[in-house]
Write a protein that holds these residues in place. Structure first.
Motif, mmCIF file in Angstrom:
data_model
loop_
_atom_site.group_PDB
_atom_site.id
_atom_site.type_symbol
_atom_site.label_atom_id
_atom_site.label_comp_id
_atom_site.label_asym_id
_atom_site.label_seq_id
_atom_site.Cartn_x
_atom_site.Cartn_y
_atom_site.Cartn_z
ATOM 1 N N ASP A 23 -16.183 8.481 12.669
ATOM 2 C CA ASP A 23 -15.711 8.307 11.291
ATOM 3 C C ASP A 23 -16.397 7.080 10.686
ATOM 4 O O ASP A 23 -15.899 5.961 10.772
ATOM 5 C CB ASP A 23 -14.196 8.143 11.277
ATOM 6 C CG ASP A 23 -13.625 8.202 9.864
ATOM 7 O OD1 ASP A 23 -14.433 8.323 8.913
ATOM 8 O OD2 ASP A 23 -12.396 8.120 9.712
ATOM 9 N N ASP A 24 -17.574 7.311 10.087
ATOM 10 C CA ASP A 24 -18.342 6.180 9.547
ATOM 11 C C ASP A 24 -17.610 5.461 8.420
ATOM 12 O O ASP A 24 -17.791 4.259 8.225
ATOM 13 C CB ASP A 24 -19.700 6.672 9.027
ATOM 14 C CG ASP A 24 -20.617 7.087 10.167
ATOM 15 O OD1 ASP A 24 -20.556 6.441 11.222
ATOM 16 O OD2 ASP A 24 -21.374 8.056 9.998
ATOM 17 N N GLN A 25 -16.793 6.190 7.687
ATOM 18 C CA GLN A 25 -16.118 5.585 6.541
ATOM 19 C C GLN A 25 -15.108 4.530 6.973
ATOM 20 O O GLN A 25 -14.869 3.559 6.266
ATOM 21 C CB GLN A 25 -15.442 6.674 5.713
ATOM 22 C CG GLN A 25 -14.822 6.152 4.418
ATOM 23 C CD GLN A 25 -14.288 7.277 3.558
ATOM 24 O OE1 GLN A 25 -14.395 8.447 3.911
ATOM 25 N NE2 GLN A 25 -13.713 6.907 2.420
ATOM 26 N N HIS A 26 -14.517 4.723 8.164
ATOM 27 C CA HIS A 26 -13.490 3.790 8.619
ATOM 28 C C HIS A 26 -13.898 3.025 9.880
ATOM 29 O O HIS A 26 -13.076 2.340 10.475
ATOM 30 C CB HIS A 26 -12.177 4.542 8.890
ATOM 31 C CG HIS A 26 -11.622 5.251 7.691
ATOM 32 N ND1 HIS A 26 -11.944 6.548 7.383
ATOM 33 C CD2 HIS A 26 -10.786 4.823 6.706
ATOM 34 C CE1 HIS A 26 -11.327 6.917 6.275
ATOM 35 N NE2 HIS A 26 -10.611 5.888 5.842
ATOM 36 N N LEU A 27 -15.176 3.167 10.268
ATOM 37 C CA LEU A 27 -15.612 2.579 11.529
ATOM 38 C C LEU A 27 -15.499 1.071 11.512
ATOM 39 O O LEU A 27 -15.126 0.443 12.508
ATOM 40 C CB LEU A 27 -17.056 3.006 11.820
ATOM 41 C CG LEU A 27 -17.644 2.559 13.158
ATOM 42 C CD1 LEU A 27 -16.839 3.139 14.312
ATOM 43 C CD2 LEU A 27 -19.104 2.978 13.267
ATOM 44 N N TYR A 28 -15.842 0.441 10.354
ATOM 45 C CA TYR A 28 -15.841 -1.016 10.277
ATOM 46 C C TYR A 28 -14.817 -1.544 9.279
ATOM 47 O O TYR A 28 -14.974 -2.641 8.752
ATOM 48 C CB TYR A 28 -17.237 -1.517 9.893
ATOM 49 C CG TYR A 28 -18.261 -1.346 10.992
ATOM 50 C CD1 TYR A 28 -18.290 -2.216 12.071
ATOM 51 C CD2 TYR A 28 -19.201 -0.323 10.934
ATOM 52 C CE1 TYR A 28 -19.233 -2.070 13.078
ATOM 53 C CE2 TYR A 28 -20.141 -0.171 11.939
ATOM 54 C CZ TYR A 28 -20.154 -1.044 13.010
ATOM 55 O OH TYR A 28 -21.075 -0.898 14.013
#
Length: 375
Positions: free
Chosen positions: A66-71
């Motif tokens: 989940d790139d949108q919530h990864l960081y």
């Protein structure tokens, strides 16, 4: 285990999934993740059993990145951020022995602080070894802040770093958040010397025309007078030679009157024309001289790239930030004003034209009379 061998080969930005069968016949799923200390390791995500329904959906849920919530929450992770000093954008303070530098203020510093609060990480600003923005070089090395990010020595780099095709071969860029323009810095123009102000109302060509006219009007009057006496039989009690006419026509030019007794209409016509010419010249000269003395005149500044050849011809040295996007723009230009500007730099002694940082460029502008710098 296989995971222990892979941890030293992968880097941040990659996402690796491992699956292995355990003693119970189920599949253990492990995915790579960066922990708070910045170390990449594999973490157990769960188990799947292919004998149960919806196994594929379960596998997708466990391995999905989940790139949108990864960081969105970095759990207080510590990051190093490479910076260089830049007026108004990244103002730095004390430099420490470990290479770190104190962040004071500026647009980029405020942005990093806001990100650290929003994404929950701590940071330390560091200088690149050469204190430059940096670029990939033909020998394969990458300098400056770009090099530190490319070698993953820092989490990211900031400080108004410009996007360029060359830099994109080494690092990835975030979305642009500031749009700037190229500026040329030079010392403020000095007021011109007023010693020759009396000559400034007219150009050299006009002064030459006035001198020629003043020298020619005396002989013209003398020739006309002799022609009238000899061929037109005009009677007069006095005869004046060339010297007399030249002296009196010069007296008329400098508004001192004349002592010539005009006996013929051709001479009157010449004198009327000469007097009117003198009146117009002196009216123009007086008005322009008043305006010149009332308004200070300064040296011609450099307002655009088209003014640079003239400035370099007058002895100015043209400078630019070394290994910067500005240098790249001029260097890689294939034609036009950018290519012409690249030829104006001092390529024989690069230290004269290519400065190490913004502060060094501004110091050169302040301390060197004829130095221009693009920042």
């Amino acid at each position: 285990m296989v995971s222990n061998g892979l941890e030293g080969l992968i880097f941040e930005g990659t996402f690796v999934t491992l699956m292995s069968r355990n003693s119970g016949g189920k599949i253990d799923v492990l995915t790579s993740r960066v922990d708070v200390s910045g170390i990449i390791s594999f973490h157990h995500r769960g188990q799947i059993d292919f004998q149960k329904p919806k196994t594929i959906q379960r596998l997708h849920d466990l391995t999905r990145r989940d790139d949108q919530h990864l960081y969105t929450d970095m759990n207080g992770r510590f990051l190093k951020v490479s910076v260089v000093s830049n007026y108004g954008l990244c103002t730095l303070g004390r430099e420490y022995d470990d290479g770190s530098v104190e962040p004071l203020s500026g647009t980029d510093i405020s942005m990093v602080r806001a990100l650290s609060q929003a994404l929950n990480f701590t940071f330390q600003t560091v200088y690149p070894p050469d204190k430059t923005y940096g670029n990939p070089l033909p020998n394969g090395t990458v300098t400056g802040m770009v090099g530190m990010a490319a070698r993953r020595e820092v989490g990211f780099s900031t400080c108004s770093i410009a996007l360029s095709n060359l830099r994109e071969t080494a690092v990835d860029f975030a979305y642009p958040y500031v749009r700037g323009s190229l500026g040329i810095f030079s010392r403020a123009p000095k007021q011109k010397n007023r010693a020759m102000a009396v000559l400034s109302p007219f150009t050299l060509q006009v002064w030459i025309c006035l001198i020629v006219s003043t020298l020619a009007i005396g002989p013209i009057m003398a020739i006309q007078s002799n022609v009238s006496l000899r061929y037109m039989k005009f009677k007069t009690d006095a005869k004046w030679d060339l010297q007399w006419y030249s002296l009196n026509m010069y007296r008329s030019f400098v508004l001192q009157g004349n002592r010539i007794k005009v006996m013929t209409w051709p001479q009157r016509f010449i004198l009327y024309t000469w007097f009117l010419f003198n009146l117009i010249v002196w009216a123009l000269y007086s008005g322009m001289l008043t305006s010149v003395l009332a308004v200070p005149e300064y040296e011609t500044p450099v307002n655009s790239l088209t003014d640079l050849p003239r400035a370099v011809g007058e002895g100015f040295t043209l400078g630019v930030l070394k290994d910067s996007a500005n240098e790249y723009i001029f260097k890689e230009a294939t034609g036009g004003i950018y290519k012409d500007t690249w030829k104006l730099f001092n390529h024989e002694d690069r230290s004269e034209s290519f400065v190490d940082g913004n502060s060094a460029g501004m110091d050169r502008v302040r301390t060197t009379i004829k130095f221009l710098c693009k920042l």
